[in-house]
Enzyme design. Structure first.
Site, mmCIF file in Angstrom:
data_model
loop_
_atom_site.group_PDB
_atom_site.id
_atom_site.type_symbol
_atom_site.label_atom_id
_atom_site.label_comp_id
_atom_site.label_asym_id
_atom_site.label_seq_id
_atom_site.Cartn_x
_atom_site.Cartn_y
_atom_site.Cartn_z
ATOM 1 N N THR A 109 -14.332 19.644 -2.648
ATOM 2 C CA THR A 109 -13.921 18.253 -2.418
ATOM 3 C C THR A 109 -12.530 17.949 -2.975
ATOM 4 O OG1 THR A 109 -15.616 17.797 -4.066
ATOM 5 C CG2 THR A 109 -16.015 16.976 -1.921
ATOM 6 N N LYS A 113 -18.318 15.096 -9.273
ATOM 7 C CA LYS A 113 -17.248 15.765 -8.489
ATOM 8 C C LYS A 113 -16.618 14.794 -7.475
ATOM 9 C CE LYS A 113 -19.236 16.208 -4.371
ATOM 10 N NZ LYS A 113 -18.676 15.771 -3.084
#
Ligand SMILES: NC(=O)C1=CN([C@@H]2O[C@H](COP(=O)(O)OP(=O)(O)OC[C@H]3O[C@@H](n4cnc5c(N)ncnc54)[C@H](O)[C@@H]3O)[C@@H](O)[C@H]2O)C=CC1
Ligand SMILES: O=C(CO)COP(=O)(O)O
Length: 346
Positions: free
Chosen positions: A262, A205
């Site tokens: 994020t 990620k």
């Protein structure tokens, strides 16, 4: 003293936790534990004696999260022995690329039965290993271990904002122990035995967040951002599942949850690096201007080798590695991705 009194006296002996690394997340984890359990002593193991002095005398980490007062039961030291002596748990918050050397240096001091709870998200350059593999390899032995991951910006933990994470361990009892250690009215902790899933999602990620930042920095719009994040989710799913991750993990807190945080959250360091790359800054200048780690920068290159090993095509994650290596400009990367053959969804 009666037997009951003696037992109770033993019961209230405080829990001791050592935190390796006093950066943003080590500090946030220390506070999250210390604030909710007054009988718990947390020791940050740092390298800088001046920061230790500030933490012990003024209750402020003057390098990271300096706007927050730390609880009195958080202290700091540069001494390995002092920090580790008596600790029942060790939280590992050292960036992945420095973890092996760090762990090798404490291997003889850390008792082999003290669980390491790693919060570091990334893959080791060179070996391609996850922290669950780096830990035993660096220590030269098996050590009880768990991996805490999920959408959790350090600053929001300090602000007591509601947060959900997952504790992954092959040892179900250890995962449950950590659930009770960390859970609070502000922190929900799920458990899982899917260590590979939690770790690989946490590492990948960060690379996708760099891509999201690049799209933001290039000002490509909401359509592009949504398409990119959806494609990135698919790439993470393809690779993670080939590596053995469970689908529930990929769509859970440490997968989709952390991807959302994020890719869209302005507090992400990885995303911020991407934004600046998209705006035309050179990677070297961006990295030189920050004292905080953006793990995706090192992990991106490792992902390219994993894609080869597991024979999976990852156009977005691979393009990030090429941009970071200077092989493509952010604009060229977007052009290449948009001009890939049209496909059927899978
Ligand atoms: N900041 C956040 O919101 C979150 C961070 N993480 C992960 O936690 C890990 C640590 O991140 P942060 O604390 O945010 O990083 P940071 O950049 O704020 O701090 C890194 C810390 O590691 C220490 N360090 C660096 N090299 C070292 C070495 N060779 N030996 C010992 N200590 C060393 C630094 O002195 C510093 O205290 C990363 O893997 C990150 O992905 C995970 C969840 C949230
Ligand atoms: O992992 C994180 C939050 O879950 C922090 O992300 P960044 O390292 O991009 O800031």
């Amino acid at each position: 003293m009666t037997v009951t009194m003696i037992i109770c006296t033993i019961c209230i002996v405080s829990v001791q936790v050592v935190v390796f690394g006093g950066g943003s997340f080590g500090t946030a984890m220390a506070c999250a534990l210390a604030r909710q359990k007054g009988d718990l002593n947390v020791t940050l193991l740092l390298r800088d004696p001046y920061v230790c002095k500030d933490i012990n005398e003024r209750h402020v980490n003057t390098r990271y999260l300096k706007e927050y007062m730390l609880p009195n039961n958080v202290t700091a030291t540069t001494s390995f022995v002092e920090a580790i002596q008596g600790a029942q748990y060790a939280i590992h918050a050292v960036p992945v690329q420095h973890s092996r050397t760090f762990l090798q240096s404490i291997a003889d001091i850390l008792p082999p039965d003290v669980p390491i709870i790693s919060v570091s998200k990334g893959l080791e350059v060179g070996s391609g290993k996850m922290m669950s593999e780096v830990i035993p390899s660096a220590l030269g032995r098996k050590q009880p271990a768990a991996f805490l991951s999920g959408p959790s910006f350090a600053k929001e933990i300090m602000d007591l904002r509601p947060t959900g994470v997952v504790a992954a361990s092959k040892d179900k009892n250890l995962a449950r122990e950590l659930q009770s250690l960390f859970a609070s009215p502000y922190l929900r902790v799920n458990t899982t035995t899917d260590v590979t899933g939690v770790e690989i999602c946490g590492a990948l990620k960060n690379v996708l967040a760099l891509a999201a930042g690049i799209v933001e920095g290039l000002d490509l719009g909401h359509n592009a951002m949504a398409a990119l994040v959806a494609q990135g989710c698919a790439e993470i799913r393809w690779l993670a599942e080939k590596m053995g991750a469970k689908p529930a993990t990929v769509s859970g807190l440490s997968g989709l949850g952390d991807i959302m945080l994020t890719c869209y959250g302005s507090l992400s360091r990885n995303r911020s690096v991407g934004v600046r790359l998209g705006q035309g800054e050179a990677l070297a200048d961006i990295l030189a201007s920050s004292n905080q780690v953006a793990e995706g920068v090192s992990t991106a290159g490792v992902v390219v080798s994993l894609a080869r090993t597991y024979r999976v095509s990852l156009p977005v994650l691979t393009a990030v590695a090429q941009v970071l290596a200077g092989a493509l400009s952010p604009k060229e990367a977007v052009y290449e991705i948009m001009n890939l053959p049209q496909i059927e969804e899978h």
